[in-house]
Design an enzyme around this catalytic site. Structure first.
Site, mmCIF file in Angstrom:
data_model
loop_
_atom_site.group_PDB
_atom_site.id
_atom_site.type_symbol
_atom_site.label_atom_id
_atom_site.label_comp_id
_atom_site.label_asym_id
_atom_site.label_seq_id
_atom_site.Cartn_x
_atom_site.Cartn_y
_atom_site.Cartn_z
ATOM 1 N N ARG A 142 18.643 -25.370 -10.678
ATOM 2 C CA ARG A 142 19.982 -25.879 -11.531
ATOM 3 C C ARG A 142 20.838 -26.363 -10.673
ATOM 4 O O ARG A 142 21.323 -24.808 -10.215
ATOM 5 C CB ARG A 142 19.574 -25.504 -13.184
ATOM 6 C CG ARG A 142 17.803 -25.814 -13.640
ATOM 7 C CD ARG A 142 18.741 -24.416 -14.851
ATOM 8 N NE ARG A 142 16.990 -24.386 -15.848
ATOM 9 C CZ ARG A 142 16.793 -23.367 -15.788
ATOM 10 N NH1 ARG A 142 16.393 -21.950 -14.753
ATOM 11 N NH2 ARG A 142 15.708 -23.201 -16.881
ATOM 12 N N LYS A 166 18.583 -19.257 -16.664
ATOM 13 C CA LYS A 166 19.755 -19.169 -17.970
ATOM 14 C C LYS A 166 19.763 -18.200 -18.430
ATOM 15 O O LYS A 166 18.515 -17.402 -18.590
ATOM 16 C CB LYS A 166 18.420 -20.328 -19.094
ATOM 17 C CG LYS A 166 19.891 -21.899 -17.927
ATOM 18 C CD LYS A 166 18.650 -22.462 -18.914
ATOM 19 C CE LYS A 166 19.357 -24.113 -18.562
ATOM 20 N NZ LYS A 166 18.926 -25.026 -19.616
ATOM 21 N N HIS A 233 20.134 -32.690 -10.921
ATOM 22 C CA HIS A 233 18.932 -32.240 -11.714
ATOM 23 C C HIS A 233 17.728 -33.150 -10.502
ATOM 24 O O HIS A 233 16.366 -32.477 -10.731
ATOM 25 C CB HIS A 233 19.404 -32.056 -12.683
ATOM 26 C CG HIS A 233 18.404 -31.463 -13.067
ATOM 27 N ND1 HIS A 233 19.017 -29.918 -13.712
ATOM 28 C CD2 HIS A 233 17.831 -31.418 -13.971
ATOM 29 C CE1 HIS A 233 18.391 -29.156 -14.108
ATOM 30 N NE2 HIS A 233 16.966 -30.348 -14.932
ATOM 31 N N ARG A 236 15.940 -31.379 -8.367
ATOM 32 C CA ARG A 236 15.114 -30.267 -9.047
ATOM 33 C C ARG A 236 13.122 -30.711 -9.484
ATOM 34 O O ARG A 236 12.764 -30.421 -9.282
ATOM 35 C CB ARG A 236 15.937 -29.443 -10.178
ATOM 36 C CG ARG A 236 15.617 -28.577 -11.124
ATOM 37 C CD ARG A 236 16.015 -28.079 -12.253
ATOM 38 N NE ARG A 236 15.515 -27.080 -13.283
ATOM 39 C CZ ARG A 236 14.854 -26.134 -13.224
ATOM 40 N NH1 ARG A 236 14.984 -25.012 -12.399
ATOM 41 N NH2 ARG A 236 14.762 -25.619 -14.752
ATOM 42 N N HIS A 259 11.858 -21.562 -16.495
ATOM 43 C CA HIS A 259 11.135 -21.407 -16.961
ATOM 44 C C HIS A 259 10.644 -20.808 -17.987
ATOM 45 O O HIS A 259 9.560 -20.373 -17.475
ATOM 46 C CB HIS A 259 10.270 -23.513 -17.774
ATOM 47 C CG HIS A 259 11.077 -24.520 -17.290
ATOM 48 N ND1 HIS A 259 10.228 -25.637 -16.826
ATOM 49 C CD2 HIS A 259 12.201 -24.829 -17.298
ATOM 50 C CE1 HIS A 259 10.681 -26.681 -16.364
ATOM 51 N NE2 HIS A 259 12.621 -26.080 -16.740
ATOM 52 N N TYR A 268 5.011 -19.834 -21.967
ATOM 53 C CA TYR A 268 4.844 -19.247 -20.424
ATOM 54 C C TYR A 268 4.111 -17.715 -20.109
ATOM 55 O O TYR A 268 4.239 -16.883 -21.061
ATOM 56 C CB TYR A 268 6.815 -19.199 -19.703
ATOM 57 C CG TYR A 268 6.044 -17.964 -18.206
ATOM 58 C CD1 TYR A 268 5.970 -18.848 -17.489
ATOM 59 C CD2 TYR A 268 6.879 -16.875 -18.276
ATOM 60 C CE1 TYR A 268 5.712 -17.869 -16.074
ATOM 61 C CE2 TYR A 268 6.809 -16.278 -16.451
ATOM 62 C CZ TYR A 268 6.319 -17.300 -16.027
ATOM 63 O OH TYR A 268 6.310 -16.411 -14.739
#
Length: 299
Positions: A142, A166, A233, A236, A259, A268
């Site tokens: 990112r 994140k 992005h 990505r 993610h 996930y």
């Protein structure tokens, strides 16, 4: 109806809403009145509002736009309730059509390679740019993750990158051979104060910002003749798309991207890192087997 709309807008103005917001509310309610046609908007039933939403949707309004208009209608009818104009709020239980999910744009494999291979120059900043964009494409970074990288996040011996994603979550990603070459070339050019930890620096020796990275990639895309607007992005997305096309391993790509889930229903599942590295080496178009050198290549 015009008088009702005026009084409602005056009420919002007294509440401190901005002129832009007032204009939007007025336009949304006038649009409802126009869409209803046969019946005044103040008398609308939930069924009438559903038909109005369907009609606007058929005219091409997006889910986002319809949601905003429905919110305005809901506020208008709530105000009517408070002022004795209606006993109910016909918009209270309504929902706009789901917002369409836009598919991420990715470059084709040859398009990504052509863009990256043409980022060349004698300036040290050119070496930096090539390193940045090779690394973004190599590791699926990112923009915020790229900006946050420090020198000690790169493990040159094991060819791994530590990424702070994140929510403060960290992950490791293998670095492709081409990205390793370009990182070393950038470090030969990098000049900064000893205490500066950032991996990528601007012209004045301070951490490079996201807007600068976006601008540099946009400029390079134009300079190299790219047929579309390119942003970080997109690299990505290209990483994810190309790796998934080659490997078919959705969970591995999910892990490498950092993610928690790929959809609202898919959770996930962690995979062994060695498996991830194997998938990466065997599938990513700019990766190379670990420990393999140019001497090992067939002549």
């Amino acid at each position: 109806m015009d008088e009702l709309i005026r009084r409602f807008i005056d009420h919002l103005a007294v509440a401190g809403r901005s002129p832009h917001t007032l204009a939007a509310y007025q336009a949304d309610i006038e649009l409802l009145e126009k869409t209803m046609q046969a019946k005044p908007a103040r008398e609308a039933s939930p069924t009438d509002l559903r038909k109005a939403l369907a009609k606007l949707h058929a005219q091409g309004l997006s889910g986002r736009s319809l949601a905003r208009r429905l919110s305005s209608w809901r506020q208008f009818y709530h105000w009517l309730q408070l002022n004795g104009g209606r006993e109910d709020n016909p918009a209270a239980g309504l929902r706009a059509p789901k917002r369409e999910k836009l598919l991420p744009k990715a470059l084709p494999v040859d398009g990504a390679a052509a863009l990256l291979d043409r980022i060349e120059g004698d300036d040290g900043l050119d070496a930096r740019d090539r390193a940045i964009f090779e690394l973004v494409y190599s590791c699926g970074l990112r923009l915020s993750e790229t900006v946050a990288l420090n020198l000690d996040d790169v493990d040159f011996s094991d060819q791994l990158l530590r990424i702070r994603g994140k929510g403060g979550k960290e992950r490791l990603a293998p670095i492709g051979a081409e990205a390793m070459v370009r990182l070393r070339a950038w470090l030969d050019e990098r000049s900064a104060a000893e205490e500066e930890p950032a991996l990528f620096l601007g012209r004045h020796g301070r951490r490079l910002g996201g807007r600068q990275i976006e601008k540099r990639l946009r400029d390079w895309a134009i300079k190299t003749g790219a047929s579309q607007h390119v942003h970080p992005h997109m690299l990505r997305h290209s990483f994810a798309s190309h790796l998934l096309q080659s490997s078919g391993d959705l969970r591995a790509v999910q892990e490498l991207l950092g993610h928690a889930n790929l959809s609202s229903t898919q959770i996930y599942t962690a995979l062994d890192f060695q498996h991830l590295a194997k998938v990466y080496d065997g599938a990513h178009p700019r990766a190379r087997k670990r420990g393999k050198t140019d001497d090992d290549e067939p002549s």
